[in-house]
Design a protein around this motif. Structure first.
Motif, PDB file in Angstrom:
ATOM      1  N   ARG A 185      32.922   5.840  26.780  1.00 10.12           N
ATOM      2  CA  ARG A 185      33.521   4.640  26.201  1.00 10.12           C
ATOM      3  C   ARG A 185      33.760   4.880  24.706  1.00 10.12           C
ATOM      4  NH1 ARG A 185      29.478   2.126  29.548  1.00 10.12           N
ATOM      5  NH2 ARG A 185      30.431   0.964  31.261  1.00 10.12           N
ATOM      6  N   ARG A 186      34.818   4.290  24.200  1.00 13.89           N
ATOM      7  CA  ARG A 186      35.133   4.487  22.787  1.00 13.89           C
ATOM      8  C   ARG A 186      34.002   3.979  21.898  1.00 13.89           C
ATOM      9  NH1 ARG A 186      39.751   5.394  19.770  1.00 13.89           N
ATOM     10  NH2 ARG A 186      41.046   5.373  21.648  1.00 13.89           N
ATOM     11  N   ALA A 187      33.347   2.911  22.315  1.00 14.59           N
ATOM     12  CA  ALA A 187      32.284   2.341  21.490  1.00 14.59           C
ATOM     13  C   ALA A 187      31.032   3.219  21.459  1.00 14.59           C
ATOM     14  CB  ALA A 187      31.921   0.949  21.996  1.00 14.59           C
ATOM     15  N   ASP A 188      30.906   4.180  22.392  1.00 13.71           N
ATOM     16  CA  ASP A 188      29.699   5.000  22.475  1.00 13.71           C
ATOM     17  C   ASP A 188      29.815   6.319  21.733  1.00 13.71           C
ATOM     18  OD1 ASP A 188      28.645   3.011  24.046  1.00 13.71           O
ATOM     19  OD2 ASP A 188      29.150   3.994  25.946  1.00 13.71           O
ATOM     20  N   VAL A 189      30.968   6.619  21.150  1.00 17.37           N
ATOM     21  CA  VAL A 189      31.147   7.905  20.467  1.00 17.37           C
ATOM     22  C   VAL A 189      31.691   7.655  19.067  1.00 17.37           C
ATOM     23  CG1 VAL A 189      31.517   9.201  22.594  1.00 17.37           C
ATOM     24  CG2 VAL A 189      33.463   8.171  21.432  1.00 17.37           C
ATOM     25  N   ARG A 190      31.529   8.651  18.212  1.00 14.82           N
ATOM     26  CA  ARG A 190      32.068   8.558  16.864  1.00 14.82           C
ATOM     27  C   ARG A 190      33.583   8.737  16.884  1.00 14.82           C
ATOM     28  NH1 ARG A 190      28.773  13.014  13.646  1.00 14.82           N
ATOM     29  NH2 ARG A 190      29.850  14.235  15.266  1.00 14.82           N
ATOM     30  N   SER A 191      34.238   8.098  15.951  1.00 11.74           N
ATOM     31  CA  SER A 191      35.704   8.151  15.921  1.00 11.74           C
ATOM     32  C   SER A 191      36.207   9.577  15.710  1.00 11.74           C
ATOM     33  CB  SER A 191      36.236   7.226  14.822  1.00 11.74           C
ATOM     34  OG  SER A 191      35.707   7.611  13.557  1.00 11.74           O
ATOM     35  N   GLN A 192      35.476  10.397  14.952  1.00 10.51           N
ATOM     36  CA  GLN A 192      35.934  11.763  14.702  1.00 10.51           C
ATOM     37  C   GLN A 192      35.768  12.677  15.913  1.00 10.51           C
ATOM     38  OE1 GLN A 192      33.560  10.151  13.067  1.00 10.51           O
ATOM     39  NE2 GLN A 192      31.816  11.475  12.510  1.00 10.51           N
ATOM     40  N   ASP A 193      35.001  12.221  16.915  1.00 10.20           N
ATOM     41  CA  ASP A 193      34.821  13.028  18.123  1.00 10.20           C
ATOM     42  C   ASP A 193      35.816  12.680  19.224  1.00 10.20           C
ATOM     43  OD1 ASP A 193      32.681  14.315  16.949  1.00 10.20           O
ATOM     44  OD2 ASP A 193      31.213  12.884  17.721  1.00 10.20           O
ATOM     45  N   VAL A 194      36.628  11.657  19.039  1.00 12.53           N
ATOM     46  CA  VAL A 194      37.581  11.235  20.063  1.00 12.53           C
ATOM     47  C   VAL A 194      38.732  12.227  20.119  1.00 12.53           C
ATOM     48  CG1 VAL A 194      39.172   9.436  20.788  1.00 12.53           C
ATOM     49  CG2 VAL A 194      36.941   8.822  19.840  1.00 12.53           C
ATOM     50  N   VAL A 195      38.985  12.776  21.303  1.00 15.35           N
ATOM     51  CA  VAL A 195      40.084  13.720  21.500  1.00 15.35           C
ATOM     52  C   VAL A 195      41.369  12.975  21.810  1.00 15.35           C
ATOM     53  CG1 VAL A 195      40.894  15.666  22.876  1.00 15.35           C
ATOM     54  CG2 VAL A 195      38.465  15.471  22.298  1.00 15.35           C
ATOM     55  N   CYS A 196      41.319  12.087  22.788  1.00 14.50           N
ATOM     56  CA  CYS A 196      42.482  11.276  23.138  1.00 14.50           C
ATOM     57  C   CYS A 196      42.019  10.107  23.983  1.00 14.50           C
ATOM     58  CB  CYS A 196      43.541  12.102  23.887  1.00 14.50           C
ATOM     59  SG  CYS A 196      43.045  12.601  25.544  1.00 14.50           S
ATOM     60  N   ALA A 197      42.853   9.074  24.058  1.00 21.86           N
ATOM     61  CA  ALA A 197      42.562   7.907  24.887  1.00 21.86           C
ATOM     62  C   ALA A 197      42.967   8.198  26.326  1.00 21.86           C
ATOM     63  CB  ALA A 197      43.304   6.688  24.358  1.00 21.86           C
ATOM     64  N   LEU A 198      42.108   7.809  27.265  1.00 19.67           N
ATOM     65  CA  LEU A 198      42.385   8.037  28.680  1.00 19.67           C
ATOM     66  C   LEU A 198      42.887   6.805  29.391  1.00 19.67           C
ATOM     67  CD1 LEU A 198      39.308  10.238  29.689  1.00 19.67           C
ATOM     68  CD2 LEU A 198      41.623  10.999  29.149  1.00 19.67           C
ATOM     69  N   PRO A 228      47.200   5.716  27.131  1.00 15.09           N
ATOM     70  CA  PRO A 228      47.920   4.824  26.211  1.00 15.09           C
ATOM     71  C   PRO A 228      48.183   5.508  24.873  1.00 15.09           C
ATOM     72  CG  PRO A 228      45.610   4.246  26.259  1.00 15.09           C
ATOM     73  CD  PRO A 228      45.793   5.328  27.293  1.00 15.09           C
ATOM     74  N   ALA A 229      48.876   4.794  24.000  1.00 15.94           N
ATOM     75  CA  ALA A 229      49.194   5.335  22.680  1.00 15.94           C
ATOM     76  C   ALA A 229      47.916   5.570  21.891  1.00 15.94           C
ATOM     77  CB  ALA A 229      50.123   4.379  21.936  1.00 15.94           C
ATOM     78  N   GLU A 230      47.999   6.467  20.918  1.00 16.48           N
ATOM     79  CA  GLU A 230      46.839   6.801  20.106  1.00 16.48           C
ATOM     80  C   GLU A 230      46.308   5.560  19.388  1.00 16.48           C
ATOM     81  OE1 GLU A 230      45.135   9.458  19.966  1.00 16.48           O
ATOM     82  OE2 GLU A 230      46.414  10.584  21.317  1.00 16.48           O
ATOM     83  N   GLY A 231      44.977   5.474  19.324  1.00 14.67           N
ATOM     84  CA  GLY A 231      44.341   4.339  18.671  1.00 14.67           C
ATOM     85  C   GLY A 231      43.920   3.253  19.631  1.00 14.67           C
ATOM     86  N   GLY A 232      44.465   3.254  20.857  1.00  9.95           N
ATOM     87  CA  GLY A 232      44.091   2.247  21.839  1.00  9.95           C
ATOM     88  C   GLY A 232      43.292   2.866  22.960  1.00  9.95           C
ATOM     89  N   GLY A 233      42.894   2.027  23.905  1.00  4.05           N
ATOM     90  CA  GLY A 233      42.169   2.524  25.063  1.00  4.05           C
ATOM     91  C   GLY A 233      40.675   2.321  24.955  1.00  4.05           C
ATOM     92  N   ASP A 234      40.080   1.891  26.054  1.00  2.00           N
ATOM     93  CA  ASP A 234      38.633   1.686  26.114  1.00  2.00           C
ATOM     94  C   ASP A 234      37.904   2.951  26.542  1.00  2.00           C
ATOM     95  OD1 ASP A 234      39.171  -1.105  25.693  1.00  2.00           O
ATOM     96  OD2 ASP A 234      39.741  -1.206  27.808  1.00  2.00           O
ATOM     97  N   LEU A 235      38.553   3.781  27.344  1.00  2.00           N
ATOM     98  CA  LEU A 235      37.951   5.006  27.851  1.00  2.00           C
ATOM     99  C   LEU A 235      38.614   6.193  27.155  1.00  2.00           C
ATOM    100  CD1 LEU A 235      35.839   5.729  30.069  1.00  2.00           C
ATOM    101  CD2 LEU A 235      37.767   6.249  31.559  1.00  2.00           C
ATOM    102  N   VAL A 236      37.807   7.115  26.648  1.00  2.00           N
ATOM    103  CA  VAL A 236      38.348   8.218  25.852  1.00  2.00           C
ATOM    104  C   VAL A 236      37.749   9.533  26.325  1.00  2.00           C
ATOM    105  CG1 VAL A 236      38.705   6.755  23.830  1.00  2.00           C
ATOM    106  CG2 VAL A 236      36.554   8.023  24.083  1.00  2.00           C
ATOM    107  N   LEU A 237      38.439  10.591  25.960  1.00  2.00           N
ATOM    108  CA  LEU A 237      37.912  11.947  26.099  1.00  2.00           C
ATOM    109  C   LEU A 237      37.396  12.367  24.733  1.00  2.00           C
ATOM    110  CD1 LEU A 237      37.597  14.446  27.969  1.00  2.00           C
ATOM    111  CD2 LEU A 237      39.807  15.227  27.090  1.00  2.00           C
ATOM    112  N   ALA A 238      36.123  12.736  24.671  1.00  2.00           N
ATOM    113  CA  ALA A 238      35.492  13.012  23.382  1.00  2.00           C
ATOM    114  C   ALA A 238      34.757  14.340  23.435  1.00  2.00           C
ATOM    115  CB  ALA A 238      34.521  11.895  23.003  1.00  2.00           C
TER     116      ALA A 238
END
Length: 649
Positions: free
Chosen positions: A186-199, A212-222
């Motif tokens: 989840r985006r809330a569980d990781v640091r912003s600098q570790d986010v690779v892309c939104a899933l 989705p577009a960069e900056g959005g999304g609840d689920l991310v690849l980190a």
């Protein structure tokens, strides 16, 4: 007697197959399977937009079979060969010689191995993709076969999604690529600098939005930076809660299951009478409570000498106590006998289990259920299993992991009660029968309305409608989750892993850029497409160090030999493969017609071509106008304006 018109039409269809040109440049794939995995792989190949303009697909299915999910033989635009044996004759009839790939997708490890050896006798160069559950056997297959082979386990790929859903977390998918380890969070569980892309973005009213577009999304690849995934944290919380349970409550629940309810009520009534009379004796005899307890027990269990000098009320209490003793001794015997009999029966069926709370119940110890059970035990989560078969596929592993196995129908309330479903953390229904799975899920919901149910259903559309209509929790299709990996291995795409998101699957792949392709010489910004493709890394030609998302510049130019690592949807990956493919002028010349010796399959082969479909790569020529006898089957006409066949929604 004249030949029936239907047989004449089928023979004409087969004849037409033999007379058509064998110079079709499209790759030919042979799929052996009958369940949902074969359906999704065949449908994806028919719908794929490969650089050569699509694919030709031949499916080998048994003569008679029942499909629990979608029927692969019902797809339009493919050729069907019906045979109960996967031997050399069947593969020759399917046109395996010269094919681009072979997928052996039956749920039979030994049968798939035998079929792979037979296929190797037909063509040693054809790429084989095998579905196997036994990891040790899979390692041996890779060494045994001379042909290029890939061995995959759909259960191993889908099990993490079931485990995560059971613990109420996102799928803990993680993989290592080049010099980094990435995971889903989840985006809330990781640091912003570790986010690779939104899933995925789950806030959209119309449903989940993928990539989705960069900056959005609840689920991310980190990037994994040492923080354990959410599934492991949820498992730790569950284990700590289990250890804090009160032992007295556990003992009382175990005592309630020792004897039947009627015997328990009778024992309680007799003991109540004895306690009341003991109190009256203590008051009448004016003795201490300890002495009164002694007199009561001796009088009840062994009787007492008659004494006519006692008052009448004392004599009455003595008689009643003797009668209570006569009733208590047989009741104690009945409790002991009933407990022993129940214990023996329960041990035979696996029902001799103390009541539990906070555990996970797994129904069906097949391929998927066994993997789910093993992963939960790796997290130290308490598990109970239910299966109709006394010796299921995962029975041996369950005994090794000390997982209790209850033998019975999971749709029956007594079976669910024996597994303490009403007090469990989650219920994972993972058998291979959709109807039985749905019955078990509904029966469990009758015991507890807020129970978290993770339901396995083969048909994706049916799973979605069941989830919306019955609100049963989370539904998963193992075949749908695993199909992208099998397709990537079959088409020789470098699919690194597959990320399940809700009822979708996002493949992570590394695509090489060919010289003269559409992307050769273009900037990196031409790769990413919202909702379809997301570029996460680039490996320059010549084996240079991989450039990850943090250092990628959209203005950098793509050169031939570069390898692009992307997260994509299936159609987006098809598009990127076409963009990275060499131009048509640089492709190899069309293959020549097969020699006459390999022109036709054996007469006894039950070949069933589709109307209007293209012939196999080793098909016959006009020099042999007589069609071979068999049972051709009309499975639909391909629209010539759409070379990929009918497309599903």
């Amino acid at each position: 007697m004249a030949e029936p018109w239907r047989d004449r039409a089928r023979r004409a269809v087969e004849w037409n197959w033999r007379l058509r040109s064998a110079g079709d440049p499209r790759p030919h794939y042979v799929i052996c399977g009958r369940d949902a995995l074969a359906y999704y792989v065949a449908r994806a190949l028919l719908e794929s937009d490969l650089p050569t303009g699509g694919a030709r697909v031949t499916v080998v299915v048994p003569e008679r079979y029942r499909s629990n999910g979608p029927d692969v033989a019902g797809l339009r635009g493919l050729r069907v060969v019906r045979s109960d044996r996967l031997d050399v004759a069947t593969f020759e009839a399917a046109g395996l010689a010269g094919a681009a790939g072979l997928a052996l997708l039956h749920q039979d490890d030994v049968g798939n191995l035998h079929a792979a050896l037979c296929a190797q006798a037909v063509d040693q160069r054809v790429r084989q993709v095998l579905r196997m559950f036994n990891g040790t056997l899979a390692d041996g297959v890779r060494k045994l076969l001379k042909a290029p082979v890939e061995v995959l386990s759909d259960a191993e790929m889908a099990a993490p999604a079931f485990v995560a859903a059971a613990l109420g977390e996102v799928d803990p998918s993680s993989f290592q690529h080049r010099d980094k380890t990435l995971r889903v969070a989840r985006r809330a569980d990781v640091r912003s600098q570790d986010v690779v892309c939104a899933l995925a973005d789950f806030s959209e009213p119309q449903g989940v939005e993928l990539l989705p577009a960069e900056g959005g999304g609840d689920l991310v690849l980190a990037e994994a930076t040492g923080q354990p995934p959410g599934t492991e944290l949820a498992a730790r919380r569950l284990v700590r809660a289990r250890r804090r349970r009160r032992p007295v409550a556990v003992l009382l629940r175990a005592a309630r299951g020792f004897a039947t309810r009627k015997i328990g009520i009778a024992v309680m009534l007799v003991l109540g009478v004895i306690v009341v009379l003991g109190a009256l004796i203590s008051r009448a005899e004016e003795v201490s409570p300890a002495e009164a307890l002694y007199l009561t027990l001796v009088t009840t269990l062994s009787g007492a000498d008659p004494n006519t000098d006692k008052p009448a009320d004392a004599q009455i209490m003595q008689v009643v106590l003797n009668l209570a003793g006569l009733a208590l001794i047989p009741l104690i015997t009945a409790v002991v006998v009933d407990g022993i009999v129940n214990a023996r029966l329960a041990l035979h069926t696996g029902r001799a289990q103390p009541a539990r709370a906070g555990h996970v119940v797994v129904i069906g110890l097949g391929n998927v259920g066994t993997r789910v059970m093993a992963q939960l035990r790796e997290y130290d989560v308490e598990v109970m299993a239910i299966d109709k078969d006394p010796e299921p596929r995962g029975g041996t592993l369950a005994r090794q992991l000390e997982v209790p196995l209850i033998v019975g129908d999971a749709a029956l309330p007594e079976t669910l009660a024996a597994a303490s479903v009403a007090d469990c953390q989650a219920l994972v229904v993972a058998s291979t029968d959709d109807v039985a799975n749905l019955e078990a899920a509904l029966a469990a919901r009758d015991l507890r309305d807020d129970l978290r149910v993770v339901l396995r259903l083969f048909d994706g559309d049916f799973a979605e409608r069941v989830e919306e209509t019955f609100a049963l929790g989370v539904s998963r299709s193992v075949s749908y989750l695993a199909a992208p990996a099998f397709i990537g291995a079959l088409t020789e795409r470098a699919v690194i892993t597959t990320i399940p998101v809700d009822r979708h699957a996002l493949p992570v792949a590394e695509v090489p850029v060919a010289a003269g392709s559409e992307l050769d010489g273009r900037p990196l910004e031409a790769v990413s497409r919202d909702g379809q493709v997301r570029l996460i890394a680039r490996t320059p030609a010549g084996g240079a160090k991989t450039i990850w998302w943090k250092d990628l510049d959209p203005r950098q130019v793509i050169y031939a030999g570069d390898r692009l690592t992307v997260v994509a949807r299936r159609r987006g990956l098809d598009w990127l493969t076409r963009q990275c493919a060499p131009p048509a002028a640089a492709k190899a010349p069309l293959p020549s017609a097969a020699p006459p010796s390999a022109a036709a399959p054996p007469v006894s082969a039950p070949v069933s071509p589709a109307v209007g479909a293209v012939p196999p790569t080793n098909g016959g020529s006009a020099a042999h106008p007589r069609p071979e006898p068999g049972r051709p089957e009309d499975v639909g006409t391909r629209d010539e304006s759409d070379p990929t066949g009918a497309r599903s929604a």
